[in-house]
Structure formats: structure tokens, C-alpha cells
Design an enzyme around this catalytic site. Structure first.
Site, PDB file in Angstrom:
ATOM      1  N   LYS A  88      61.873  68.842 -80.306  1.00 56.04           N
ATOM      2  CA  LYS A  88      62.169  70.266 -80.102  1.00 56.04           C
ATOM      3  C   LYS A  88      63.013  70.794 -81.266  1.00 56.04           C
ATOM      4  O   LYS A  88      62.694  71.816 -81.860  1.00 56.04           O
ATOM      5  CB  LYS A  88      62.886  70.475 -78.752  1.00 56.04           C
ATOM      6  N   THR A  89      64.096  70.056 -81.574  1.00 53.58           N
ATOM      7  CA  THR A  89      64.966  70.484 -82.676  1.00 53.58           C
ATOM      8  C   THR A  89      64.204  70.433 -83.998  1.00 53.58           C
ATOM      9  O   THR A  89      64.396  71.287 -84.879  1.00 53.58           O
ATOM     10  CB  THR A  89      66.217  69.577 -82.749  1.00 53.58           C
ATOM     11  N   ASP A 133      69.879  75.289 -78.438  1.00 55.66           N
ATOM     12  CA  ASP A 133      69.520  74.037 -77.786  1.00 55.66           C
ATOM     13  C   ASP A 133      70.096  74.065 -76.367  1.00 55.66           C
ATOM     14  O   ASP A 133      71.073  74.768 -76.104  1.00 55.66           O
ATOM     15  CB  ASP A 133      70.136  72.887 -78.602  1.00 55.66           C
ATOM     16  N   THR A 182      65.362  70.673 -71.720  1.00 51.73           N
ATOM     17  CA  THR A 182      64.726  69.522 -71.081  1.00 51.73           C
ATOM     18  C   THR A 182      64.272  69.920 -69.677  1.00 51.73           C
ATOM     19  O   THR A 182      63.639  69.149 -68.984  1.00 51.73           O
ATOM     20  CB  THR A 182      65.729  68.359 -70.973  1.00 51.73           C
ATOM     21  N   ARG A 241      62.650  59.685 -81.346  1.00 44.80           N
ATOM     22  CA  ARG A 241      64.070  59.380 -81.588  1.00 44.80           C
ATOM     23  C   ARG A 241      64.376  57.915 -81.264  1.00 44.80           C
ATOM     24  O   ARG A 241      65.115  57.245 -81.972  1.00 44.80           O
ATOM     25  CB  ARG A 241      64.977  60.293 -80.762  1.00 44.80           C
TER      26      ARG A 241
HETATM   27  P1  ADP Z   1      64.725  66.898 -79.342  1.00 44.60           P
HETATM   28  O1  ADP Z   1      65.312  68.120 -79.976  1.00 44.60           O
HETATM   29  O2  ADP Z   1      63.461  67.159 -78.585  1.00 44.60           O
HETATM   30  O3  ADP Z   1      65.731  66.111 -78.514  1.00 44.60           O
HETATM   31  P2  ADP Z   1      64.484  65.991 -82.072  1.00 44.60           P
HETATM   32  O4  ADP Z   1      63.684  67.083 -82.669  1.00 44.60           O
HETATM   33  O5  ADP Z   1      65.949  65.964 -82.357  1.00 44.60           O
HETATM   34  O6  ADP Z   1      64.257  65.904 -80.506  1.00 44.60           O
HETATM   35  O7  ADP Z   1      63.795  64.622 -82.547  1.00 44.60           O
HETATM   36  C1  ADP Z   1      64.517  63.419 -82.678  1.00 44.60           C
HETATM   37  C2  ADP Z   1      64.098  62.691 -83.931  1.00 44.60           C
HETATM   38  O8  ADP Z   1      62.781  62.209 -83.763  1.00 44.60           O
HETATM   39  C3  ADP Z   1      64.043  63.562 -85.193  1.00 44.60           C
HETATM   40  O9  ADP Z   1      65.231  63.472 -85.926  1.00 44.60           O
HETATM   41  C4  ADP Z   1      62.919  62.998 -85.984  1.00 44.60           C
HETATM   42  O10 ADP Z   1      63.375  62.012 -86.860  1.00 44.60           O
HETATM   43  C5  ADP Z   1      62.029  62.357 -84.957  1.00 44.60           C
HETATM   44  N1  ADP Z   1      60.851  63.187 -84.643  1.00 44.60           N
HETATM   45  C6  ADP Z   1      60.700  64.053 -83.621  1.00 44.60           C
HETATM   46  N2  ADP Z   1      59.473  64.596 -83.622  1.00 44.60           N
HETATM   47  C7  ADP Z   1      58.825  64.057 -84.670  1.00 44.60           C
HETATM   48  C8  ADP Z   1      57.505  64.205 -85.196  1.00 44.60           C
HETATM   49  N3  ADP Z   1      56.620  65.021 -84.606  1.00 44.60           N
HETATM   50  N4  ADP Z   1      57.160  63.494 -86.292  1.00 44.60           N
HETATM   51  C9  ADP Z   1      58.068  62.654 -86.856  1.00 44.60           C
HETATM   52  N5  ADP Z   1      59.315  62.460 -86.408  1.00 44.60           N
HETATM   53  C10 ADP Z   1      59.696  63.154 -85.328  1.00 44.60           C
END
Ligand code: ADP
Length: 357
Positions: A88-89, A133, A182, A241
Site C-alpha cells: 500500500k505504502t 496511512d 488494513t 515485507r
Molecule cells: P504496506 O504499506 O501495505 O504495509 P509496504 O508498501 O510498506 O506495505 O510494503 C512493504 C515492503 O514490501 C516494501 O518496502 C517493498 O520492499 C516490498 N514490496 C511491497 N510491494 C511490492 C511489490 N509489488 N514489488 C516489490 N516489492 C514490494
């Protein structure tokens, strides 16, 4: 006042990469467990084209970005939901960079009152992105303050108190709000409806995770063989992650206990030490399943009761533990509570009761 981050999306900015270390609002509490957001930054894709998987979502977002660019209009507000660590981030940071517009990052958990949101809104430039977020954690008063900002790019500020109070209407620059949660279920309908684009992020396939692990091993300048990449991907609960965290652990293990290369044998030994099993479940996952089995006779049981027994916050169970176990069909959610499935019993080495078999 909240810490705010205004970023230039210009990749050539001398201050370095606009989304380098420290750009995540430091007041955002890190997720519980081993997955820490700050540690992800180095491996986070910088542009949507570098992201692996989520093709449908990425394609729809690319179309929306393209259309907004062609019309020279701000992109519509976007809501991203899904379990932690799925990107998401990453989407929220890649989109403004791809569009060449500034980004501000805030967290729903730290926006306690409308005044906390005010600097973000007044700083928002034309077409810029504000990423919130954990948007489900916004208090009602802040949420309501957002409605006119999202819909008409204006806010109503109350000055003074009591009979002397008066409301001032203030115009904002048109901006794009990207919300991440989430728990879409916790968002009020009026807030949810104000997002023009709503996307759900799902768990990643084994093939996608292998690709992420390979790419990131390269970024970490470490040799990885096919066997090791497969094993790390399988131990990642469908979550990039976690794949990154496992990768780093295997790399540390390879450095400390081997010659530094991540081979299948090294990965196996490193992951064994973490207690990750062949389905990728970690000790906490198995404790959850065995609690339902031993204490609650296989269920149905309410999630609060499981949380109390395990001494874990209910939110941690529902946000971080359960989604993958539900997806893996080890447990189901029935109207009367959580219940082990036949597969769940078998995974714990138990025979399912007759009514399940
Ligand atoms: P969320 O915000 O959903 O908790 P993040 O966007 O922070 O998740 O993702 C966590 C980590 O996973 C990122 O820092 C990145 O390294 C990896 N990641 C997430 N999505 C991808 C993707 N589509 N391709 C490659 N790496 C990804």
C-alpha cells in the site's frame, strides 16, 4: 503539530532520493511483530514499473494516472486496503513519483484533531498527493473535517469559542488523497464513498515472491541460488515485507555461518532457526491454530477469546495473523467465530472430527 514531510518527486533532486530513509513519518508507530516499516525503505520499489505482481491494480492505477496527466487534472482520491506488507505504502509513494508531484505522508494514528491535519491540507500544492496511512484510525472529528476538503477542496475553520465563534471558509489547492487501511470495514461509508478509486491488495503468488527475493538479493549485492529463492518465497506468507525480512535474515546467517552466499542449504538452516514450516507459518501462526484446537476444541470461538488466551492484541490477530491463515484455508470465520478446517487439523498433525471429514 504532526511531523510532516513534503517531498519533491523530482528524481534528480540534489537532496537525494525523494523517498529515501526517514521519509516515512517517524511518528507512525511501527507495525507489531518483526516487520518494521523503516527497514523496508532500501528495498522499496521507486516506480510502479519496478513493482512485482498486483498487475490488475497497477494497470488500473496507471490508466487513472495517465488520464489525470493528459487532462492536467489532479488524480482522484485513492483508497488502498489489504493486510500489512503487501504494497500500500509502495503504491502511495510510487504514484506521485511517477506523476512528478510532491508527496506528504501522515498517519491516521497521529491525527488526533482537525488542527493536526490543517498543515498538511494548507501545504498541499496543486496536484500533489497526501498519503494517510492507517486511515481507519482517524477520529470522527478529523474524518468529518476531511469531507469538504476531499469533495470541494475547501475547509471550514471555526475561530473563537461560544457565542463569538465564527466559521471561516478556506479554499485549498486541488490535491489527491491516498488512504491506506488494513480494515476497510472500519471506515465509515461517507469517507469510503469519497474515494473515486478503491483497490484491494491481495497476497502474492510464489512466483511473484521469488522474483521479489531475486531482485532484492541483487540490490543487497548477495549471491542467491534458485533453491534459496524458492525457500525464502515459500516462507514469506504471501507478503513482500516478510520476504524482505526473511531474505535479510538468510543473508545474515550466510555471512555468519557460511561463506556469504545464499544457497538452498544455508536458507534451509536459517529458516529452520526461525521455526518457519513448509506452509510458511511461523511459531505465532501455529500457536494461534493450536490454541483453537487445544483450548477451544477446534472452535467456533470468538477472536477476542483467542487474543486473551494468547495475550496478543486483538488487532494484531485480525490484521496480521488471520488473513493469511484464512487465505490458506486452515481456519474459517463463521458467524459463531473462528473454526479449524480439515486442513488446519491436519497441519497440526491431528485427525479432524467426523463432521469436518
Ligand atoms: P504496506 O504499506 O501495505 O504495509 P509496504 O508498501 O510498506 O506495505 O510494503 C512493504 C515492503 O514490501 C516494501 O518496502 C517493498 O520492499 C516490498 N514490496 C511491497 N510491494 C511490492 C511489490 N509489488 N514489488 C516489490 N516489492 C514490494
Amino acid at each position: 503539530m504532526p511531523r510532516e514531510t513534503i517531498l519533491s518527486a523530482d528524481d534528480s533532486a540534489p537532496a537525494g532520493d525523494p523517498l529515501a530513509e526517514g521519509d516515512i513519518d517517524p511518528t507512525t508507530p511501527a507495525p507489531q511483530g518483526e516487520e518494521k516499516k523503516e527497514e523496508d525503505v532500501a528495498l522499496r520499489p521507486k516506480h510502479m514499473r519496478e513493482m512485482v505482481g498486483q498487475e490488475d491494480v497497477a494497470e488500473r492505477l496507471r490508466i487513472a494516472v495517465d488520464a489525470a496527466n493528459k487532462r492536467s487534472e489532479p488524480l482522484g482520491h485513492i483508497l488502498l486496503d489489504g493486510p500489512p506488507g503487501l504494497g500500500k505504502t509502495t503504491f502511495a509513494t510510487c504514484i506521485p513519483r511517477d506523476m512528478g508531484v510532491p508527496l506528504q505522508i501522515a498517519s491516521g494514528a497521529t491525527l488526533a484533531a482537525p488542527k493536526d491535519l490543517l498543515p498538511y491540507l494548507t501545504n498541499a500544492e496543486h496536484g500533489s498527493v497526501l498519503f494517510i496511512d492507517e486511515i481507519h484510525r482517524l477520529p470522527k472529528t478529523v474524518e468529518e473535517f476531511m469531507y469538504p476538503a476531499m469533495e470541494d477542496f475547501r475547509i471550514d475553520i471555526t475561530l473563537g469559542e461560544g457565542v463569538n465563534a465564527r466559521t471561516v471558509n478556506m479554499r485549498l489547492q486541488p490535491f489527491t488523497l491516498i488512504g491506506a487501511t488494513t480494515r476497510t470495514g472500519l471506515l465509515s461509508a461517507p469517507l469510503r464513498d469519497r474515494f473515486q478509486i478503491r483497490e484491494h491488495l491481495d497476497f502474492y503468488s510464489q512466483t511473484e515472491l521469488i522474483e521479489i527475493v531475486r531482485r532484492n538479493a541483487k540490490k543487497l549485492s548477495t549471491m542467491i541460488d534458485d533453491d534459496a529463492a524458492h525457500q525464502i518465497a515459500r516462507a514469506s506468507r504471501g507478503t513482500p515485507r516478510i520476504a524482505n525480512n526473511r531474505l535479510r535474515w538468510v543473508r545474515d546467517y550466510a555471512t555468519s555461518r557460511a561463506d556469504g552466499d545464499m544457497t538452498g542449504d544455508v536458507a534451509r538452516r536459517a529458516l529452520d532457526m526461525l521455526g518457519v514450516d513448509h506452509l510458511g507459518l511461523d511459531p505465532q501462526d501455529r500457536k494461534y491454530l493450536s490454541t483453537i484446537l487445544r483450548v477451544f476444541h477446534g472452535g467456533p470461538v470468538g477472536v477476542e477469546a483467542i487474543a486473551h488466551t494468547l495475550n496478543i492484541a486483538c488487532d494484531t490477530l485480525t490484521d496480521e495473523v488471520e488473513p493469511f491463515l484464512l487465505r490458506s484455508e486452515l481456519v474459517i470465520r463463521s458467524p459463531r467465530g473462528r473454526k479449524l478446517t480439515t486442513k488446519g487439523y491436519e497441519h497440526l498433525g491431528e485427525t479432524p472430527p467426523n463432521e469436518l471429514g
